[in-house]
Design an enzyme around this catalytic site. Structure first.
Site, PDB file in Angstrom:
ATOM      1  N   GLY A 116       0.827  -1.347  -0.067  1.00  0.00           N
ATOM      2  CA  GLY A 116       0.111   0.096   0.054  1.00  0.00           C
ATOM      3  C   GLY A 116       0.682   1.442  -0.005  1.00  0.00           C
ATOM      4  CG  ASN A 169       1.893   3.051  -5.994  1.00  0.00           C
ATOM      5  OD1 ASN A 169       2.439   4.298  -6.349  1.00  0.00           O
ATOM      6  ND2 ASN A 169       2.247   1.959  -5.946  1.00  0.00           N
ATOM      7  NE  ARG A 222     -10.682 -15.398 -10.077  1.00  0.00           N
ATOM      8  CZ  ARG A 222      -9.611 -14.741  -9.763  1.00  0.00           C
ATOM      9  NH1 ARG A 222      -9.476 -13.395 -10.019  1.00  0.00           N
ATOM     10  NH2 ARG A 222      -8.729 -15.419  -9.134  1.00  0.00           N
ATOM     11  CG  ASN A 240      -2.682  -0.756 -13.482  1.00  0.00           C
ATOM     12  OD1 ASN A 240      -2.828  -1.187 -12.350  1.00  0.00           O
ATOM     13  ND2 ASN A 240      -1.934  -1.237 -14.286  1.00  0.00           N
ATOM     14  CG  HIS A 255       2.934  -1.516 -15.839  1.00  0.00           C
ATOM     15  ND1 HIS A 255       2.702  -2.522 -15.357  1.00  0.00           N
ATOM     16  CD2 HIS A 255       4.165  -1.562 -16.492  1.00  0.00           C
ATOM     17  CE1 HIS A 255       3.738  -3.588 -15.912  1.00  0.00           C
ATOM     18  NE2 HIS A 255       4.415  -2.689 -16.524  1.00  0.00           N
ATOM     19  CG  ASP A 280      -0.019  -3.366 -17.952  1.00  0.00           C
ATOM     20  OD1 ASP A 280       0.814  -4.568 -17.726  1.00  0.00           O
ATOM     21  OD2 ASP A 280      -0.653  -2.983 -16.874  1.00  0.00           O
ATOM     22  CD  GLN A 327      14.623   8.811  -8.218  1.00  0.00           C
ATOM     23  OE1 GLN A 327      14.848   8.876  -9.424  1.00  0.00           O
ATOM     24  NE2 GLN A 327      15.507   8.376  -7.370  1.00  0.00           N
ATOM     25  CD  GLU A 354       5.355   2.064  -8.643  1.00  0.00           C
ATOM     26  OE1 GLU A 354       4.553   1.512  -7.869  1.00  0.00           O
ATOM     27  OE2 GLU A 354       6.148   1.096  -9.004  1.00  0.00           O
TER      28      GLU A 354
END
Ligand code: GRF
Length: 218
Positions: free
Chosen positions: A19, A21, A73, A115, A117, A158, A186, A188
């Site tokens: 976590g 981010n 699922r 998202n 990446h 992506d 630096q 994300e």
């Protein structure tokens, strides 16, 4: 995508791990680097994710929806989408979320789900490229520049419209772990909050598979 309706941009963050981010987003909301935004919920597929602790410590509703708790699922996918809907988000943020997003959720939140990446897409992305694997591949190839990308989520892996990217120097003797940490610190933790602020303030539009950022990136 222009934020419609009054009030702050309601953001739900999906997480699977530490976590960091999520923490960057929380910190930027608290210090005003992200405006017009409220983090209304955090959802993890992993009950042990420290990201859930970070949410709770910051008074944010947090819950775990794990595929392990459901017979199939398909049922998990429905429960996940239901859980997201309950927060009535304007924006869904995948911050280190390692579960495949159900097609129905991608369609429902098209150009409202982003998202982060840990590479400069289209390098080192797609199936099998996540977490440390991304940095292992970058060092294996011998690139001199790495970085991160924030993009809208579409049906591919992506492949959605790119919103922001930030490059990071690869240094002699880097290990995958050292490179990952530098890319997180630096890149994300800078561009994900920035992208949320741009979207929350109606400055990101999508035309075909590209974004237009009103007033430029900075
Ligand atoms: C990291 O590998 C990061 O590069 C990617 O998700 C993983 C976990 O990040 N975006 P976090 O600490 O859970 O935010």
């Amino acid at each position: 995508m222009l934020k419609t309706g009054s009030g702050p941009c309601r953001v739900v963050v999906l997480v699977s791990g530490g976590g960091t981010n999520l923490q960057a987003i929380i910190d930027c909301v608290n210090d005003g680097n992200i405006t017009n935004t409220e983090i209304v919920g955090v959802i993890s597929n992993n009950k042990n994710a420290y990201a859930l602790t970070r949410a709770e410590e910051n008074g944010i509703r947090a819950r775990c929806i794990s595929p392990k708790d459901y017979d199939s699922r398909e049922i998990f996918n429905e429960k996940l989408l239901q859980a997201v809907r309950e927060y009535e988000p304007d924006l869904v943020v995948l911050a280190g979320f390692l579960v495949v997003i159900p097609p129905a959720m991608i369609a429902e939140y098209r150009n409202r789900m982003i998202n982060i990446h840990p590479s400069l897409i289209p390098s080192f992305c797609g199936k099998g490229y996540y977490g440390l694997k991304v940095h292992e591949a970058a060092l294996e190839r011998g690139v001199k520049v790495a970085g991160a990308t924030v993009h809208f989520v579409d049906e591919g892996t992506d492949t959605g419209p790119i919103i922001l990217q930030k490059a990071v120097e690869v240094e002699q003797g880097d290990t995958p772990e050292k490179l990952q940490r530098r890319v997180m610190e630096q890149a994300e933790w800078k561009i994900l909050p920035r992208a949320i602020d741009l979207i929350a303030n109606g400055r990101v539009n999508v035309e075909k598979n590209r974004t237009i950022i009103k007033g430029g990136f900075l």
